[in-house]
Design a protein around this motif. Sequence first.
Motif, PDB file in Angstrom:
ATOM      1  N   ARG A 176       0.838  -1.211   0.000  1.00  0.00           N
ATOM      2  CA  ARG A 176       0.000   0.000   0.000  1.00  0.00           C
ATOM      3  C   ARG A 176       0.867   1.253   0.000  1.00  0.00           C
ATOM      4  N   ALA A 177       1.933   1.242   0.804  1.00  0.00           N
ATOM      5  CA  ALA A 177       2.829   2.400   0.872  1.00  0.00           C
ATOM      6  C   ALA A 177       3.544   2.624  -0.456  1.00  0.00           C
ATOM      7  N   ALA A 178       3.982   1.549  -1.086  1.00  0.00           N
ATOM      8  CA  ALA A 178       4.649   1.669  -2.395  1.00  0.00           C
ATOM      9  C   ALA A 178       3.679   2.165  -3.454  1.00  0.00           C
ATOM     10  N   GLN A 179       2.455   1.675  -3.414  1.00  0.00           N
ATOM     11  CA  GLN A 179       1.448   2.110  -4.382  1.00  0.00           C
ATOM     12  C   GLN A 179       1.121   3.594  -4.193  1.00  0.00           C
ATOM     13  N   TRP A 180       1.027   4.036  -2.946  1.00  0.00           N
ATOM     14  CA  TRP A 180       0.698   5.435  -2.690  1.00  0.00           C
ATOM     15  C   TRP A 180       1.767   6.356  -3.256  1.00  0.00           C
ATOM     16  N   ILE A 181       3.038   6.053  -3.026  1.00  0.00           N
ATOM     17  CA  ILE A 181       4.125   6.961  -3.414  1.00  0.00           C
ATOM     18  C   ILE A 181       4.218   7.127  -4.931  1.00  0.00           C
ATOM     19  N   VAL A 182       3.716   6.167  -5.695  1.00  0.00           N
ATOM     20  CA  VAL A 182       3.735   6.305  -7.154  1.00  0.00           C
ATOM     21  C   VAL A 182       2.382   6.756  -7.698  1.00  0.00           C
ATOM     22  N   GLY A 183       1.453   7.075  -6.797  1.00  0.00           N
ATOM     23  CA  GLY A 183       0.121   7.501  -7.205  1.00  0.00           C
ATOM     24  C   GLY A 183       0.075   8.966  -7.605  1.00  0.00           C
ATOM     25  N   GLU A 184      -1.112   9.424  -7.937  1.00  0.00           N
ATOM     26  CA  GLU A 184      -1.297  10.791  -8.436  1.00  0.00           C
ATOM     27  C   GLU A 184      -1.661  11.801  -7.353  1.00  0.00           C
ATOM     28  N   ASP A 185      -2.036  11.362  -6.170  1.00  0.00           N
ATOM     29  CA  ASP A 185      -2.483  12.278  -5.120  1.00  0.00           C
ATOM     30  C   ASP A 185      -1.349  12.548  -4.138  1.00  0.00           C
ATOM     31  N   THR A 186      -0.224  12.996  -4.679  1.00  0.00           N
ATOM     32  CA  THR A 186       0.948  13.286  -3.862  1.00  0.00           C
ATOM     33  C   THR A 186       1.405  14.719  -4.076  1.00  0.00           C
ATOM     34  N   GLY A 187       2.117  15.231  -3.117  1.00  0.00           N
ATOM     35  CA  GLY A 187       2.748  16.547  -3.186  1.00  0.00           C
ATOM     36  C   GLY A 187       3.929  16.511  -2.229  1.00  0.00           C
ATOM     37  N   SER A 247       4.557  17.964   0.569  1.00  0.00           N
ATOM     38  CA  SER A 247       4.270  17.834   2.003  1.00  0.00           C
ATOM     39  C   SER A 247       3.746  16.437   2.354  1.00  0.00           C
ATOM     40  N   SER A 248       2.896  15.866   1.523  1.00  0.00           N
ATOM     41  CA  SER A 248       2.425  14.508   1.811  1.00  0.00           C
ATOM     42  C   SER A 248       3.564  13.502   1.632  1.00  0.00           C
ATOM     43  N   ILE A 249       4.436  13.739   0.685  1.00  0.00           N
ATOM     44  CA  ILE A 249       5.623  12.885   0.524  1.00  0.00           C
ATOM     45  C   ILE A 249       6.513  13.011   1.761  1.00  0.00           C
ATOM     46  N   SER A 250       6.566  14.195   2.350  1.00  0.00           N
ATOM     47  CA  SER A 250       7.348  14.369   3.581  1.00  0.00           C
ATOM     48  C   SER A 250       6.791  13.516   4.710  1.00  0.00           C
ATOM     49  N   ILE A 251       5.463  13.474   4.848  1.00  0.00           N
ATOM     50  CA  ILE A 251       4.857  12.611   5.871  1.00  0.00           C
ATOM     51  C   ILE A 251       5.194  11.158   5.573  1.00  0.00           C
ATOM     52  N   TRP A 252       4.978  10.749   4.329  1.00  0.00           N
ATOM     53  CA  TRP A 252       5.262   9.371   3.921  1.00  0.00           C
ATOM     54  C   TRP A 252       6.709   9.013   4.260  1.00  0.00           C
ATOM     55  N   ALA A 253       7.639   9.891   3.891  1.00  0.00           N
ATOM     56  CA  ALA A 253       9.062   9.617   4.117  1.00  0.00           C
ATOM     57  C   ALA A 253       9.367   9.479   5.603  1.00  0.00           C
ATOM     58  N   HIS A 254       8.886  10.421   6.398  1.00  0.00           N
ATOM     59  CA  HIS A 254       9.149  10.348   7.836  1.00  0.00           C
ATOM     60  C   HIS A 254       8.602   9.044   8.425  1.00  0.00           C
ATOM     61  N   ARG A 313      -5.716   9.394   5.882  1.00  0.00           N
ATOM     62  CA  ARG A 313      -6.926   8.553   5.854  1.00  0.00           C
ATOM     63  C   ARG A 313      -6.579   7.166   5.316  1.00  0.00           C
ATOM     64  N   SER A 314      -5.645   7.119   4.386  1.00  0.00           N
ATOM     65  CA  SER A 314      -5.222   5.833   3.823  1.00  0.00           C
ATOM     66  C   SER A 314      -4.334   5.049   4.780  1.00  0.00           C
ATOM     67  N   PHE A 315      -3.652   5.762   5.667  1.00  0.00           N
ATOM     68  CA  PHE A 315      -2.738   5.150   6.630  1.00  0.00           C
ATOM     69  C   PHE A 315      -3.076   5.658   8.032  1.00  0.00           C
ATOM     70  N   PRO A 316      -4.194   5.206   8.589  1.00  0.00           N
ATOM     71  CA  PRO A 316      -4.631   5.726   9.891  1.00  0.00           C
ATOM     72  C   PRO A 316      -3.608   5.512  11.008  1.00  0.00           C
ATOM     73  N   GLU A 317      -2.764   4.514  10.872  1.00  0.00           N
ATOM     74  CA  GLU A 317      -1.733   4.289  11.879  1.00  0.00           C
ATOM     75  C   GLU A 317      -0.737   5.442  11.947  1.00  0.00           C
ATOM     76  N   TRP A 318      -0.623   6.198  10.865  1.00  0.00           N
ATOM     77  CA  TRP A 318       0.266   7.367  10.857  1.00  0.00           C
ATOM     78  C   TRP A 318      -0.429   8.602  11.419  1.00  0.00           C
ATOM     79  N   ASN A 319      -1.733   8.650  11.322  1.00  0.00           N
ATOM     80  CA  ASN A 319      -2.485   9.816  11.770  1.00  0.00           C
ATOM     81  C   ASN A 319      -2.193  10.130  13.237  1.00  0.00           C
ATOM     82  N   GLN A 320      -2.106   9.111  14.063  1.00  0.00           N
ATOM     83  CA  GLN A 320      -1.846   9.322  15.482  1.00  0.00           C
ATOM     84  C   GLN A 320      -0.411   9.747  15.767  1.00  0.00           C
TER      85      GLN A 320
END
Length: 118
Positions: free
Chosen positions: A8-19, A21-28, A55-62
């Motif tokens: 899921r994480a790999a699919q998200w990073i190559v998806g179209e709904d990235t920028g 700042s969201s890539i920064s969250i993903w990376a961290h 929303r896609s990764f609720p475990e990161w939201n917290q």
Amino acid sequence: MSPDFFKRAAQWIVGEDTGLSSISIWAHMMGVVPEDGFTSPSDPSDLGRCLRLLRSFPEWNQRIAEMADCGHGWRAIAPHWRELEQLMADEVGIDWSKGNAAPRTWARMRALLNPVKA
């Protein structure tokens, strides 16, 4: 973390709904540092991409408070994350389903990011 999580994480990073700042969250959250450093959301569009990622990764939201360690912009935004999330959700929805302009969210973000100019 499960193989499904990594897929899921790999699919998200190559998806179209990235920028940036969201890539920064993903990376961290994935334990890596972006080549160009961490970027905080600078407008409601950026914020929306971040919120949809979480929303896609609720475990990161917290864990969003951890982003305060990722630079000045994040230090300003992270403590107010829930407020910004609610403001955007109420104003336009995090998917922009309620409108196409978020002036209250934008004003609050500007006030947080540029307190001297606001």
